[in-house]
Write a protein that holds these residues in place. Sequence first.
Motif, short mmCIF file in Angstrom:
data_model
loop_
_atom_site.label_atom_id
_atom_site.label_comp_id
_atom_site.label_asym_id
_atom_site.label_seq_id
_atom_site.Cartn_x
_atom_site.Cartn_y
_atom_site.Cartn_z
N PRO A 1 0.80 -1.23 0.00
CA PRO A 1 0.00 0.00 0.00
C PRO A 1 0.83 1.28 0.00
O PRO A 1 0.49 2.23 -0.68
CB PRO A 1 -0.83 -0.10 1.28
CG PRO A 1 -0.55 -1.39 1.90
CD PRO A 1 0.40 -2.15 1.07
N ARG A 2 1.93 1.28 0.74
CA ARG A 2 2.74 2.50 0.76
C ARG A 2 3.27 2.82 -0.63
O ARG A 2 3.27 3.97 -1.06
CB ARG A 2 3.89 2.37 1.76
CG ARG A 2 4.62 3.69 1.97
CD ARG A 2 5.68 3.62 3.04
NE ARG A 2 6.41 4.87 3.16
CZ ARG A 2 6.05 5.89 3.90
NH1 ARG A 2 4.94 5.83 4.60
NH2 ARG A 2 6.77 6.98 3.96
N ALA A 3 3.69 1.79 -1.32
CA ALA A 3 4.20 1.99 -2.68
C ALA A 3 3.11 2.53 -3.60
O ALA A 3 3.34 3.41 -4.43
CB ALA A 3 4.76 0.69 -3.24
N GLN A 4 1.88 2.01 -3.40
CA GLN A 4 0.76 2.50 -4.22
C GLN A 4 0.55 3.99 -4.02
O GLN A 4 0.38 4.75 -4.98
CB GLN A 4 -0.52 1.75 -3.84
CG GLN A 4 -0.55 0.33 -4.33
CD GLN A 4 -1.90 -0.30 -4.15
OE1 GLN A 4 -2.77 0.28 -3.50
NE2 GLN A 4 -2.08 -1.47 -4.72
N TYR A 5 0.57 4.40 -2.74
CA TYR A 5 0.36 5.82 -2.46
C TYR A 5 1.50 6.67 -2.99
O TYR A 5 1.28 7.77 -3.51
CB TYR A 5 0.16 6.03 -0.96
CG TYR A 5 -1.28 5.86 -0.54
CD1 TYR A 5 -2.15 6.94 -0.59
CD2 TYR A 5 -1.77 4.63 -0.15
CE1 TYR A 5 -3.47 6.79 -0.24
CE2 TYR A 5 -3.09 4.47 0.20
CZ TYR A 5 -3.94 5.56 0.15
OH TYR A 5 -5.26 5.42 0.49
N LEU A 6 2.72 6.16 -2.84
CA LEU A 6 3.86 6.93 -3.35
C LEU A 6 3.77 7.07 -4.86
O LEU A 6 4.06 8.14 -5.41
CB LEU A 6 5.18 6.26 -2.96
CG LEU A 6 5.55 6.37 -1.48
CD1 LEU A 6 6.81 5.57 -1.19
CD2 LEU A 6 5.75 7.81 -1.07
N ARG A 7 3.31 6.01 -5.51
CA ARG A 7 3.15 6.11 -6.97
C ARG A 7 2.12 7.16 -7.32
O ARG A 7 2.30 7.93 -8.28
CB ARG A 7 2.70 4.76 -7.55
CG ARG A 7 3.83 3.79 -7.74
CD ARG A 7 3.31 2.52 -8.36
NE ARG A 7 4.39 1.54 -8.53
CZ ARG A 7 4.19 0.35 -9.07
NH1 ARG A 7 2.99 -0.02 -9.48
NH2 ARG A 7 5.20 -0.48 -9.20
N GLY B 1 6.91 -2.44 -6.81
CA GLY B 1 6.81 -1.35 -5.85
C GLY B 1 7.55 -0.11 -6.30
O GLY B 1 7.55 0.22 -7.49
N VAL B 2 8.15 0.57 -5.33
CA VAL B 2 8.94 1.76 -5.67
C VAL B 2 10.34 1.60 -5.10
O VAL B 2 10.58 0.78 -4.22
CB VAL B 2 8.29 3.06 -5.14
CG1 VAL B 2 7.04 3.38 -5.90
CG2 VAL B 2 8.03 2.99 -3.67
N ARG B 3 11.25 2.41 -5.63
CA ARG B 3 12.65 2.29 -5.24
C ARG B 3 12.99 3.08 -4.00
O ARG B 3 13.77 2.65 -3.17
CB ARG B 3 13.52 2.80 -6.39
CG ARG B 3 14.28 1.74 -7.08
CD ARG B 3 14.90 2.31 -8.32
NE ARG B 3 16.13 3.04 -8.02
CZ ARG B 3 16.83 3.71 -8.92
NH1 ARG B 3 16.41 3.78 -10.15
NH2 ARG B 3 17.93 4.33 -8.60
N THR B 4 12.44 4.29 -3.93
CA THR B 4 12.83 5.15 -2.81
C THR B 4 11.60 5.57 -2.02
O THR B 4 10.48 5.51 -2.51
CB THR B 4 13.54 6.43 -3.31
OG1 THR B 4 12.79 6.94 -4.40
CG2 THR B 4 14.95 6.15 -3.72
N ILE C 1 6.29 -1.72 3.82
CA ILE C 1 7.42 -1.94 2.92
C ILE C 1 7.19 -1.22 1.60
O ILE C 1 6.07 -0.83 1.27
CB ILE C 1 7.67 -3.45 2.67
CG1 ILE C 1 6.35 -4.13 2.25
CG2 ILE C 1 8.26 -4.11 3.88
CD1 ILE C 1 6.57 -5.46 1.60
N LEU C 2 8.27 -1.06 0.85
CA LEU C 2 8.20 -0.32 -0.41
C LEU C 2 7.99 -1.21 -1.62
O LEU C 2 7.38 -0.80 -2.59
CB LEU C 2 9.47 0.50 -0.61
CG LEU C 2 9.66 1.66 0.35
CD1 LEU C 2 10.98 2.32 0.07
CD2 LEU C 2 8.54 2.66 0.22
#
Lengths: 150, 286, 358
Positions: C89-95, C155-158, C278-279
């Motif tokens: 989920p965190r990666a989704q929001y960051l995207r 996911g995302v890298r950073t 997690i990312l």
Amino acid sequence: MLMGRTIIKNLLHKYATRLHPYEQRILPDKFRGRFRFIIDKCIMCRNCAVKCPTKCITIDPETGLWEREVMACVYCGVCADVCPTGCIIMTNVYRPPITEPTKLTFMCTPRPKKKKPTEEAQTMNKKDVETAIKQQQAERTAPSLPVSEE
Amino acid sequence: MMILGKLLLGVIGLALATFIGGFISGLDRKITARMQSRFGPPLAQPFYDVLKLWGKAPMAVNAWLVLCAYLTLMASALSVFLFFAQSDLLLIFFVMTIGAVFQVMGALSVNSPFSHVGAQRELLQMFTYEPLIILVIIGIAMHTGSFSIASIYALDTPLLYSMPFLYVALGIAFTIKLRKSPFDISASHHGHQEIVRGVLTEYTGRQLAMLEVAHWLDVVLLLGLCSLFWSTSAIGLFLLLAVTYFAELFVDNVSARLTWGWMIKRALGPGVALAMVNLLWLYAIK
Amino acid sequence: MAKTLIPFGPQHPVLPEPLHLKLVMEDEIVVEAIPALGYIHRGLEGLATRRDFNQMVYVVERVCGICSCIHAMCYCQAIEGLMGLKVPPRAQYLRVIWSELHRMHSHLLWLGLFADGFGFESLFMALWRVRERIMDINEATAGNRVIISTNIVGGVRTDINTGYLQEILRTLKTVEAELKPLYDTMMNDYTVKLRTVGKGVLTKEQAWQLGAGGPTLRGSGWAHDMRTLGYEAFHELDFEPVVETDGDAYARTKVRFREVFQSIDLVRQAIAKLPDGILAVPVKGNPTGEITTRVEQPRGELFYYVYCNGTPNPERVRIRTPTFANIPPLLAMLPGVELADVPVIVLSIDPCISCTER
């Protein structure tokens, strides 16, 4: 005429731009700028060469050749991410311009002979890497590592 | 002796006008940049530009283009010379027009469609600003009873008091001549336009440098015309010119480029109307 | 009457895109516009077959120089769909945050170029100044200003740390305050309205039939926004597609300017709801099968078709960019307009030819 207010504001306020070469901007830490390669930390694992999207890094573990085509590099920072020893660093300094295709060549210590010297670095497991790092560090006891920049 | 003095005055005026024109152009860029919160180029940048253009390899499309560039520059220089030699206003106007016409002729002598469209639009612009300038000159003549510049300097009250509307009309003509928004129709300062640089597209190197210098001289001439409206004191004259030029820059920065149709409807019509009102007023108080 | 041919592009100061339009003119009226494309075909789709699917993320990111992050996101969604990966989920929001920042800076870039297209230089400078703030956020959070390379498969890298999230909110507040007077200028200024209102009208039916996309379609009255599909974290955010009904250049400008404000709002919502975690999930094995994904790019609907055969190299990656869909409506808009309005109308579809030709 609705732009008038903004224009008068601009006239009275400070400049929004800066005279670049004389006044430098502070770049954020994460900025992927100048590429740094610390030769002595490299263990010739070939992770960077395999993961690089543009395949701009060439490594020959036999001879210890580490080569990077500067113009092919897109500065995505993947090599720095995957490097197990942290010998590739993206500094937050602007990259200088280059005018012609340049190859950066470094001669590192050839990888210590393993059981299968021709094996791809992809299949090299974590333990191998760690032992390799330790070996390297044991071999090199120089107080300051020589650093090469492009 | 009198004629020699006038000639000398004209030559000195022309030499000065070239420099002043260049610096006005530089100042223009500086202030425009300031209005957009930028630093802008150095003050002497227009001179650097012209010198660089002068040093370029000659790449003229045809001989007409070169001839027209020379004639444009000569006509502009002559009109400035005549202005400083305190000659006849009508003569100055006609000489200035010749310069503009030759610029268009040069643009029409090549095959580029951009250049052609630009030339047509330049003609439409001339069609708009020339009546306005003519009406201003007629107004001056009605007020002083002569077309000579010397007769204006003989006045003891500034012309602006009796001809405010004509000054506005002159301001419209000045904006068109400066190629500033909303009237940068035939060629704009920066070539971001559907017809690239319009009438100037095909001029390169030395020819373009000459046209640039001719443009400076035209600006000086029009500022000279504006200065006639406050001929009594140097400070008043300077203030009037500064305010006028600032107003030009302000209008340039608060408006988009418009079309020639709009220019003829909304600049020529009201301009002529304002001038006519002022002329009637001058006629009435006579 | 004699017809003249005026070339518009591929190297033209008004349009920094290699689109060549042959304008057949009668007097100053455009009779027909004949497009010619293919000046910067780079063969990225072919390159996909020779690169690892992980490496391809960075390649597809370079399809477009403006909305790069969104291309990578769409491609990652395709590969994740094939491999059955669940993005944390965190990666989704960051995207979402990064893609909305990209939408903002893309729209601001376009608004600036549009202003330059009708000769309003100071507005152009002012809009690009605001854009600079957004790119500074990108630089500080991801390491680069436009090609941010944050998406990876899974996911995302950073990460963006909490302290910087507050900084983003502060910057967005400044951006909003700075944009208000510019919105007023763009929408209500007399000279600007003269150049945009009623230019390049695309009726509601025409827009649908010619397959327009994105703001071009929404400017003609269709509430058609791919974000409503709810990919990534968009299903948890509250927003309505921006719709205008006039279908002219003015309406399209308004859609884009309002979308900038909408994106500011979306970033705020995403930051408020940003979960911990997690990312990225680990990626094992190679993708197999075929899939299509659609996301909303600043210019419209972006479509990816990916076909993988179990090897590390995808067998086919097909990219359909929104500008490709918007060129037929553009050609329908052009006949009958004055030459002076051509740049305004061509720019009003926000052409990104580099995207289109890959």
